[in-house]
Every structure is written in structure tokens, then in C-alpha cells.
Design a protein around this motif. Structure first.
Motif, short mmCIF file in Angstrom:
data_model
loop_
_atom_site.label_atom_id
_atom_site.label_comp_id
_atom_site.label_asym_id
_atom_site.label_seq_id
_atom_site.Cartn_x
_atom_site.Cartn_y
_atom_site.Cartn_z
N TRP A 209 72.96 17.79 31.41
CA TRP A 209 73.41 18.37 32.67
C TRP A 209 74.83 17.90 32.94
CZ3 TRP A 209 71.19 22.26 35.01
CH2 TRP A 209 71.62 22.61 36.30
N SER A 220 72.78 17.83 43.67
CA SER A 220 71.84 18.65 42.92
C SER A 220 70.42 18.14 43.06
CB SER A 220 72.24 18.69 41.44
OG SER A 220 73.48 19.31 41.28
N ALA A 229 68.70 15.15 35.04
CA ALA A 229 68.73 15.32 33.60
C ALA A 229 67.36 15.01 33.00
CB ALA A 229 69.78 14.40 32.99
N LEU A 272 68.65 27.18 33.63
CA LEU A 272 69.08 25.79 33.76
C LEU A 272 69.74 25.30 32.47
CD1 LEU A 272 66.02 24.17 35.60
CD2 LEU A 272 68.28 24.64 36.56
N GLN A 275 73.33 26.13 31.93
CA GLN A 275 74.30 25.34 32.69
C GLN A 275 74.60 23.99 32.04
OE1 GLN A 275 73.68 25.41 37.11
NE2 GLN A 275 71.86 26.62 36.61
N CYS A 276 73.79 23.65 31.04
CA CYS A 276 73.98 22.36 30.39
C CYS A 276 75.19 22.36 29.44
CB CYS A 276 72.72 21.99 29.60
SG CYS A 276 71.31 21.56 30.64
#
Length: 287
Positions: A209, A220, A229, A272, A275-276
Motif C-alpha cells: 500500500w 485510510s 497493509a 485495492l 492502488q498498491c
């Protein structure tokens, strides 16, 4: 203009039907006339000869009770009648005036009003149901994450929901294995290594992350970046155990609703992952 739920309108419709029923039973005990026959001076109903007065009184109470429950429907549907010299009145609520001298209503006017109210309520119910349906957010499987829907589509459209979920879950793993160049490990090990904490090793890139893992001010998730994470690793494990493995190793078919929920979970996980950051030991910078 006021709006009413379909359920409320249905209750009013039931009340009007109840009024019509008991009104009809009471009218069986009455002689019926109209304004012409009564010459505008006499009641438009009177008791039939030989009728039991106690029975008539009991029926009148039933009609009064039903009229009280149904009267609101007349106002809502605008089915009142204008009476010269008096104003706008509700024939259902004022049904008893038929028994008075210079009766304002006839039995047929009461029946017609009830029928008109039923018709308008039926239309209002249909409109309310249509409005409620259109106000409900729709679910479009095609709007799921591209990797998920591409793998599931062919099976979903033929109602093979379990297979659609299985293919989608496996497609996501294959997608990330190819991006990270990790075709050397089984699926479970891949996710455990790729989403584990710590620095990447040579030949074992990781998904992380973005952001400083020690940053406690990041909003977040409470506690900062580090628990967020770790949560990705737990999410991958949980989905594989509760969704992918079940869809792969059983033959129990899923309902459409069950399939949608499982695909949506994988779609969220896929977004998700997008976005890492991919972190590689061989590179000086994250890509």
C-alpha cells in the motif's frame, strides 16, 4: 404533492374494499331510492319491512367503523363530491346522511365514489411501486473490475454462478502472478509472499500500500498505514478460503444473489490491489 408508499396505499385500498363489503350487507336491509324518487325532501334509504332492528343497528356500526378507516382514501385520491349549497363532501364518510331528510347522497353515489377511489388507488400503487423500483440502485455485473467480469461473464450469462465466481477468483491470481513474474509458486503462497510485510527479496516482488508504513496520521485506517497493509494480506487469505476454495472444490450451485456478493468482494479486492505499489528488490525505486 404528497407522496405515499405503495404499502400505505394498499392498506387504504383494503379499507375501501372492506367498506364496500359491509355497506353492501347493510344495503340488503334497505329500500333504495334516488333524488328524483325522494323529490329531494326525503331520505334515499329506509329500512325494509320485516327487518330485525337489532341486526340493522349492528350493521350500521360496522359500516361506520369501515367508513372511518376508508375516509382518508377519498381525500388522498380527490374523490369528494361537490354538493350544491353545502360544499365538497366525502360520500363515504357521510354515508349516514342518506337516512336523513333532504338526503345529500344516494346509495349509488356512495358506490360510485368507492369504485372511483379503488381505481385511483390502484394507479397510485403502480406508480409508487415503479418509483420505488427506479429509486433502488441497480447492480450491473459488467461494472465490476475488468479482470473479474471478463473472467466471469461467459459463465454468468449462462447462469453458472459458481463457475463464474471460481473463474473470476483464479483470473485475479493469474493476472497478478503475470504482473509480478511469480509463476513459480502456488496461489496461496503467492498471496502470502506478495502481501507480506517487510522488504521484497530478489525474484519476489511485493505489493505494498503506498505511503510510509510508520505514518500514523494517514486516515485510510485507524493506526496508520501498517495495519492497512496487513489487512490486504488477511483479505486475500479470507477470500481464498471462503470463496475461491469453496467454489473450486464443491459442486454446490450458487444463487444469483450469492454469486453477485462473491464477485463484488473480489472486485473490491482487485481495485485495492490496483492502488498498491509494486516493489522489487532489483530496482532502486518503486514502480
Amino acid at each position: 404533492m404528497a407522496t405515499y408508499s405503495a404499502e400505505y396505499l394498499k392498506r387504504l385500498l383494503a379499507a375501501v374494499r372492506r367498506f364496500e363489503e359491509v355497506f353492501g350487507r347493510w344495503m340488503e336491509t334497505q329500500e333504495e331510492s334516488d333524488h328524483v324518487q325522494s323529490r329531494g325532501l326525503f331520505p334515499t334509504v329506509r329500512n325494509k319491512d320485516g327487518q330485525d332492528r337489532a341486526t340493522i343497528r349492528r350493521l350500521e356500526l360496522d359500516v361506520a367503523e369501515a367508513a372511518g378507516a376508508a375516509a382518508r382514501a377519498v381525500t388522498i385520491t380527490g374523490a369528494q363530491i361537490a354538493v350544491a349549497g353545502v360544499g365538497v363532501l366525502d360520500p363515504i364518510e357521510n354515508w349516514s346522511l342518506m337516512s336523513a331528510p333532504k338526503a345529500l347522497f344516494t346509495p349509488q353515489e356512495v358506490r360510485t365514489t368507492a369504485a372511483r377511489v379503488r381505481g385511483r388507488l390502484s394507479t397510485m400503487i403502480s406508480e409508487a411501486e415503479a418509483a420505488a423500483e427506479s429509486a433502488t440502485p441497480g447492480f450491473a455485473p459488467s461494472e465490476l473490475h475488468e479482470v473479474i467480469w471478463t473472467a466471469a461473464a461467459a459463465h454468468w450469462t449462462t447462469h453458472q454462478y459458481r463457475v463464474a465466481v471460481r473463474e473470476a477468483s483464479e483470473a485475479l491470481t493469474v493476472h497478478w502472478k503475470e504482473r509480478l513474474g511469480r509463476n513459480d509458486v502456488d496461489d496461496t503462497v503467492f498471496w502470502q509472499q506478495s502481501l507480506s510485510p517487510g522488504e521484497p527479496e530478489r525474484g519476489r516482488p511485493k505489493l505494498a500500500w503506498p505511503g510510509d508504513p510508520t505514518d500514523k496520521t494517514n486516515r485510510s485506517m485507524r493506526g496508520g498505514m501498517e495495519p492497512l497493509a496487513k489487512a490486504l494480506n488477511s483479505l486475500a487469505t479470507g477470500l481464498n478460503l471462503t470463496v475461491r476454495n469453496v467454489a473450486t472444490h464443491t459442486r454446490d450451485e450458487l444463487s444469483e444473489q450469492e454469486g453477485m456478493e462473491r464477485l463484488a468482494a473480489y472486485s473490491y479486492f482487485a481495485r485495492l490491489l490496483d492502488q498498491c505499489e509494486i516493489r522489487r528488490a532489483e530496482e532502486a525505486e518503486s514502480t
